[in-house]
Design a protein around this motif. Structure first.
Motif, PDB file in Angstrom:
ATOM      1  N   VAL A  11       0.834  -1.220   0.000  1.00 51.27           N
ATOM      2  CA  VAL A  11       0.000   0.000   0.000  1.00 51.27           C
ATOM      3  C   VAL A  11       0.869   1.271   0.000  1.00 51.27           C
ATOM      4  CG1 VAL A  11      -1.988  -1.086   1.109  1.00 51.27           C
ATOM      5  CG2 VAL A  11      -0.264   0.005   2.536  1.00 51.27           C
ATOM      6  N   SER A  38      -5.104  -2.161   4.906  1.00 50.26           N
ATOM      7  CA  SER A  38      -5.248  -2.879   3.639  1.00 50.26           C
ATOM      8  C   SER A  38      -5.653  -1.902   2.545  1.00 50.26           C
ATOM      9  CB  SER A  38      -6.317  -3.961   3.787  1.00 50.26           C
ATOM     10  OG  SER A  38      -7.567  -3.345   3.976  1.00 50.26           O
ATOM     11  N   LYS A  39      -5.487  -2.343   1.301  1.00 45.74           N
ATOM     12  CA  LYS A  39      -5.899  -1.508   0.161  1.00 45.74           C
ATOM     13  C   LYS A  39      -7.385  -1.183   0.249  1.00 45.74           C
ATOM     14  CE  LYS A  39      -2.763  -2.775  -3.557  1.00 45.74           C
ATOM     15  NZ  LYS A  39      -2.576  -3.619  -4.721  1.00 45.74           N
ATOM     16  N   GLU A  40      -8.173  -2.229   0.631  1.00 44.33           N
ATOM     17  CA  GLU A  40      -9.625  -2.056   0.698  1.00 44.33           C
ATOM     18  C   GLU A  40     -10.011  -0.983   1.706  1.00 44.33           C
ATOM     19  OE1 GLU A  40      -8.845  -5.880  -1.063  1.00 44.33           O
ATOM     20  OE2 GLU A  40      -8.037  -4.984   0.731  1.00 44.33           O
ATOM     21  N   LEU A  41      -9.325  -1.041   2.854  1.00 44.60           N
ATOM     22  CA  LEU A  41      -9.650  -0.087   3.915  1.00 44.60           C
ATOM     23  C   LEU A  41      -9.333   1.338   3.454  1.00 44.60           C
ATOM     24  CD1 LEU A  41     -10.683   0.118   6.801  1.00 44.60           C
ATOM     25  CD2 LEU A  41      -8.345  -0.108   7.609  1.00 44.60           C
ATOM     26  N   SER A  43      -9.224   2.467   0.394  1.00 49.89           N
ATOM     27  CA  SER A  43     -10.152   2.982  -0.620  1.00 49.89           C
ATOM     28  C   SER A  43     -11.528   3.243  -0.022  1.00 49.89           C
ATOM     29  CB  SER A  43     -10.209   2.063  -1.833  1.00 49.89           C
ATOM     30  OG  SER A  43     -10.952   0.927  -1.515  1.00 49.89           O
ATOM     31  N   GLU A  44     -11.906   2.454   0.966  1.00 49.01           N
ATOM     32  CA  GLU A  44     -13.201   2.691   1.629  1.00 49.01           C
ATOM     33  C   GLU A  44     -13.225   4.062   2.308  1.00 49.01           C
ATOM     34  OE1 GLU A  44     -14.679  -0.893   3.706  1.00 49.01           O
ATOM     35  OE2 GLU A  44     -15.172   0.505   5.307  1.00 49.01           O
ATOM     36  N   THR A  46     -11.211   6.547   1.718  1.00 50.68           N
ATOM     37  CA  THR A  46     -11.040   7.600   0.700  1.00 50.68           C
ATOM     38  C   THR A  46     -12.378   7.921   0.045  1.00 50.68           C
ATOM     39  OG1 THR A  46      -8.857   6.690   0.283  1.00 50.68           O
ATOM     40  CG2 THR A  46      -9.660   8.253  -1.336  1.00 50.68           C
ATOM     41  N   ASN A  47     -13.139   6.895  -0.265  1.00 49.39           N
ATOM     42  CA  ASN A  47     -14.464   7.128  -0.857  1.00 49.39           C
ATOM     43  C   ASN A  47     -15.330   7.946   0.070  1.00 49.39           C
ATOM     44  OD1 ASN A  47     -13.938   5.754  -3.138  1.00 49.39           O
ATOM     45  ND2 ASN A  47     -14.826   3.810  -2.441  1.00 49.39           N
ATOM     46  N   ARG A  68     -20.027   6.049   8.909  1.00 49.95           N
ATOM     47  CA  ARG A  68     -19.577   4.760   8.369  1.00 49.95           C
ATOM     48  C   ARG A  68     -20.154   3.614   9.197  1.00 49.95           C
ATOM     49  NH1 ARG A  68     -19.404   1.003   6.684  1.00 49.95           N
ATOM     50  NH2 ARG A  68     -17.819  -0.459   6.021  1.00 49.95           N
TER      51      ARG A  68
END
Ligand SMILES: [Fe+2]
Ligand SMILES: [Fe+2]
Length: 500
Positions: A11, A38-41, A43-44, A46-47, A68
């Motif tokens: 990351v 993680s990448k997912e976290l 991007s979540e 960031t969105n 959230r």
């Protein structure tokens, strides 16, 4: 490191190029998220930052930005009241006892002609007036044409007459008085109820709905042709004594699952599935009542396709059938349609098409509304589309839909108004009359949640499984998703279990 976050090599690039790194870290800190990033976290979060920015940039008055983590639902009836030891057996050892008392499927006979509409309203007028007469009125009701004929002798403050009719054009005047037209099968008269500070009439506060059937007592005064109303009479609403099942057994309530929508909360559904398989309380749940809008449907509102994850309604139902299949096999579902389902919109609505039904196991398909008995307990389930009409009343709002349910019980009608937001099918018998006060009355549609008592009847606004939609965000409406309402049919104790 200061934020106790561990960034692995994969990351690194993502973090170095992040436009809002400080904001990202402070967001993670505020959410108390620690450990491996993680990448997912990334991007979540960031969105989330981007969507917040977008909303601020639009510059409109906006609803509170969706947090959230959806905070746990309030528990008006905590689990401490739900004594598991009162259940002698588990639900899987008990046979189904569902007795459907009314639903329209296969029995809709209207052709939508003028005569059908007349007989629909006449039937309502006759049946609700009979309920009103039951309680005893101040004087014997007379027809409106007789009232008009005898106008002279029925004038003055010392006389009083009672008439029964259907309400047309109810409204408050600028001075705070309440006016409407009352019509029976022969004639009509203008009515006014004057504001009285010392002795305010509750109807002035709550108002009436178009096409309500009521009785009024009053007289003609001041040489005017308007009937002055002193008293309103409705069907009696005494304290109801609930029936109970002989065995300890629970029924759960949900509505508005909206499968197929991008905002359907699948992860929370899985959390509930796990709970159903492990929690001792879940082992007492024999029935799950689903009060409509189980899928999001297709073409229900403009540009809906942008909000759909599944664009074919058959596939939406198949997906929902798969999700239900994950529940323990002892749970029997009772499913009725809502305004997002693929049946005619006019109420009463029939059950889902047999082709759709074939996807499902352990499900009883009924129309909307439906009254049925579970182990001797009377339940009335109605999707609740007419709440869109009831919100025009001062005391009713989308935040307090239970007030609309009380109004329905007071007038013994689920959807009185013709020609506004709730399409009605003019059956020769008005099937939306509440003939008998139920032990449990349940609605959905508004995506809120409530479970409370009203004069001995348990009122349930079933929770949804759909997150806030962009339309709701624009309106400033915060839904209360993922709350399972559970009732013990023997004791009528209730529990509201949050899965958000
Ligand atoms: Fe809905
Ligand atoms: Fe709905």
């Amino acid at each position: 490191m200061k934020a106790s976050l561990l960034a692995r090599r994969d990351v690194k690039e993502l973090l170095l190029s992040h436009p809002n790194l400080e904001l990202l870290i402070s967001k993670l800190e505020s959410k108390k998220i620690k450990g491996i990033l993680s990448k997912e976290l990334i991007s979540e979060i960031t969105n989330e930052i981007n969507s917040e920015k977008e909303l601020v940039e639009i510059g409109r008055t906006i609803a509170p930005i969706k947090p959230r983590e959806i905070s746990p639902a309030p528990r008006p009836h905590g689990l401490e009241h739900y004594d598991i030891s009162l259940f002698e057996t588990n639900a899987n050892e008990i046979d189904n006892e569902i007795e459907v008392l009314f639903e329209i499927t296969g029995n809709s006979i209207t052709e939508g002609r003028k005569e059908d509409i007349n007989s629909f309203f006449n039937n309502r007028f006759q049946r609700i007036s009979a309920m009103i007469r039951q309680q005893g009125l101040p004087n014997r009701p007379i027809s409106i044409s007789k009232l008009i004929q005898e106008r002279r002798s029925r004038s003055g403050y010392n006389t009083s007459s009672t008439i029964i009719g259907m309400v047309n054009d109810p409204k408050h005047t600028k001075n705070g008085h309440f006016t409407f037209v009352l019509e029976d099968d022969g004639a009509e008269t203008d009515c006014i109820c004057y504001k009285d500070k010392e002795n305010p009439n509750p109807i002035i506060k709550t108002g009436l709905m178009q096409d309500d059937v009521i009785a009024v007592t009053g007289s003609f005064v001041d040489d005017r042709d308007t009937f002055r109303v002193d008293e309103f009479h409705r069907p009696p609403l005494k304290r109801h004594h609930k029936k109970s099942s002989e065995i300890g057994i629970s029924v759960a309530f949900l509505s508005d699952i909206h499968v197929g929508s991008k905002t359907f909360l699948e992860a929370q559904w899985m959390k509930m599935v796990e709970w159903f398989h492990n929690d001792p309380l879940a082992k007492t749940i024999k029935y799950l009542v689903l009060s409509g809008d189980v899928v999001d449907g297709v073409g229900i509102y403009p540009n809906q396709d942008k909000e759909l994850a599944i664009k074919d309604f058959y596939k939406q139902y198949s997906k929902f059938a798969e999700l239900l299949e994950l529940l323990p096999e002892w749970v029997e579902c009772i499913l009725l349609p809502g305004n997002h389902d693929v049946v005619r919109p006019a109420e009463p609505q029939p059950a889902l098409d047999p082709e759709i039904q074939s996807d499902f196991n352990s499900t009883t398909f009924v129309g909307n509304p439906c009254s049925f008995k579970l182990h001797g307990v009377d339940i009335l389930s109605y999707h609740g589309k007419s709440i869109d009409d009831f919100v025009s009343m001062p005391e009713v709002s989308y935040a307090h839909p239970v007030e609309a349910m009380k109004e329905m019980l007071r007038r013994r009608h689920l959807a009185p108004t013709w020609g506004k937001k709730t399409p009605l099918s003019p059956e020769p018998e008005d099937n939306l009359i509440i003939g008998k006060i139920p032990d449990i009355f349940v609605t959905g549609h508004v995506h809120g949640h409530n479970c409370s008592d009203f004069k001995g009847t348990t009122l349930i606004c079933s929770s949804t499984w759909q997150d806030q939609t962009s339309y709701q965000r624009m309106l400033g409406f915060q839904p209360q998703p993922c709350i399972l309402t559970v009732i013990n049919l023997k004791t009528h104790a209730s529990a509201s279990i949050p899965f958000a």
